[in-house]
Design a protein around this motif. Structure first.
Motif, mmCIF file in Angstrom:
data_model
loop_
_atom_site.group_PDB
_atom_site.id
_atom_site.type_symbol
_atom_site.label_atom_id
_atom_site.label_comp_id
_atom_site.label_asym_id
_atom_site.label_seq_id
_atom_site.Cartn_x
_atom_site.Cartn_y
_atom_site.Cartn_z
ATOM 1 N N TRP A 1 0.612 8.991 2.403
ATOM 2 C CA TRP A 1 0.808 7.905 3.021
ATOM 3 C C TRP A 1 0.961 7.975 4.380
ATOM 4 C CZ3 TRP A 1 0.277 3.050 4.197
ATOM 5 C CH2 TRP A 1 1.354 2.455 5.151
ATOM 6 N N ASN A 2 1.332 9.367 5.042
ATOM 7 C CA ASN A 2 1.412 9.774 6.311
ATOM 8 C C ASN A 2 -0.010 9.759 7.034
ATOM 9 O OD1 ASN A 2 4.214 10.129 6.032
ATOM 10 N ND2 ASN A 2 4.028 12.423 5.538
ATOM 11 N N ILE A 3 -0.993 10.263 6.188
ATOM 12 C CA ILE A 3 -2.275 10.122 6.500
ATOM 13 C C ILE A 3 -2.901 8.801 7.087
ATOM 14 C CG2 ILE A 3 -4.633 10.787 6.293
ATOM 15 C CD1 ILE A 3 -3.440 13.401 4.549
ATOM 16 N N VAL A 4 -2.570 8.113 5.958
ATOM 17 C CA VAL A 4 -3.155 6.581 6.005
ATOM 18 C C VAL A 4 -2.331 5.945 7.124
ATOM 19 C CG1 VAL A 4 -2.980 4.225 4.876
ATOM 20 C CG2 VAL A 4 -3.689 6.470 3.725
ATOM 21 N N ASN A 5 -0.949 6.086 7.216
ATOM 22 C CA ASN A 5 -0.163 5.572 8.359
ATOM 23 C C ASN A 5 -0.772 6.014 9.815
ATOM 24 O OD1 ASN A 5 1.875 3.784 9.489
ATOM 25 N ND2 ASN A 5 3.239 5.621 9.404
ATOM 26 N N LEU B 1 0.923 -1.226 0.004
ATOM 27 C CA LEU B 1 -0.013 0.000 -0.092
ATOM 28 C C LEU B 1 0.776 1.194 0.013
ATOM 29 C CD1 LEU B 1 -2.935 0.965 0.020
ATOM 30 C CD2 LEU B 1 -2.648 0.934 2.555
ATOM 31 N N GLN B 2 1.953 1.201 0.773
ATOM 32 C CA GLN B 2 2.904 2.633 0.948
ATOM 33 C C GLN B 2 3.430 2.710 -0.495
ATOM 34 O OE1 GLN B 2 6.011 2.240 3.698
ATOM 35 N NE2 GLN B 2 6.490 4.410 3.516
ATOM 36 N N SER B 3 4.044 1.657 -1.301
ATOM 37 C CA SER B 3 4.568 1.837 -2.446
ATOM 38 C C SER B 3 3.557 2.132 -3.535
ATOM 39 C CB SER B 3 5.134 0.491 -2.991
ATOM 40 O OG SER B 3 4.028 -0.520 -3.112
ATOM 41 N N LEU B 4 2.172 1.923 -3.310
ATOM 42 C CA LEU B 4 1.336 2.565 -4.323
ATOM 43 C C LEU B 4 0.939 3.908 -3.967
ATOM 44 C CD1 LEU B 4 -1.001 -0.636 -4.611
ATOM 45 C CD2 LEU B 4 0.605 0.335 -6.252
ATOM 46 N N MET B 5 1.443 4.567 -3.039
ATOM 47 C CA MET B 5 0.898 5.834 -2.566
ATOM 48 C C MET B 5 1.914 7.075 -2.530
ATOM 49 S SD MET B 5 -1.617 4.932 0.584
ATOM 50 C CE MET B 5 -2.542 6.551 0.421
ATOM 51 N N HIS B 6 1.451 8.024 -2.774
ATOM 52 C CA HIS B 6 2.351 9.377 -2.735
ATOM 53 C C HIS B 6 2.819 9.402 -1.120
ATOM 54 C CE1 HIS B 6 3.423 13.603 -2.492
ATOM 55 N NE2 HIS B 6 3.611 13.429 -4.011
#
Length: 176
Positions: free
Chosen positions: A148-152, A139-144
């Protein structure tokens, strides 16, 4: 003189009542409610008067929704079986909304009894699933990186989207 006549509300169809309820709707899920309104308004209950809706009518519609299948694509192999159109949880959301609307009709004296008194919703499987390390890395590799900071933050804290976006600095304890 001793027994005044009780004014009864004029008979109203489910379609008209759904439209009236949607007019004053201020819920966040108003888009879902529009969808539910369309399904119930155009369905077999839409033209029935509120007083005529029975538990049997509601159960029949529930079973029809459960048995409805998605059409098989024309290019699909013959051994592919069509799937159910709606899951049990989706059907439950539809009928939960209808129950709410009919409770409002009962309060407004458009009905004398609520057909949902003995209604049974379908059991729902409640599963909580956590992402594996491999899924998080993918998921992290697919995101800007900024996204990713928000998702994390959501993954690490378990906060919902709305909770994250309403978060204030005075609510954050960086040490713990």
């Amino acid at each position: 003189r001793f027994f005044p006549k009780v004014q009864s509300a004029p008979a109203i169809t489910l379609r008209a009542w759904l439209a009236r309820c949607l007019e004053g709707c201020t819920n966040r899920g108003v888009q879902n409610e529009r969808l539910y309104n369309r399904r119930f308004s155009l369905g077999p209950l839409g033209t029935k008067k509120l007083m005529e809706i029975s538990l049997e009518d509601v159960q029949r519609l529930q079973k029809q929704m459960r048995s409805k299948l998605t059409p098989r694509p024309a290019n699909a192999p013959k051994d592919v079986q069509p799937e159910r159109r709606w899951g049990d949880a989706t059907i439950n959301r539809h009928f939960s909304y209808l129950r709410h609307v009919l409770k409002l009709a009962l309060k407004a004296k458009h009905m004398t009894t609520n057909p949902f008194e003995d209604f049974r919703f379908f059991p729902e499987a409640s599963t909580t699933r956590f992402l594996s390390e491999a899924e998080l890395i993918r998921l992290q590799s697919l995101m800007h990186p900024k996204d990713w900071n928000i998702v994390n933050l959501a993954v690490e804290t378990g906060c919902r989207r709305e909770e994250l976006f309403r978060l204030r600095w005075d609510q954050i304890d960086l040490e713990s």
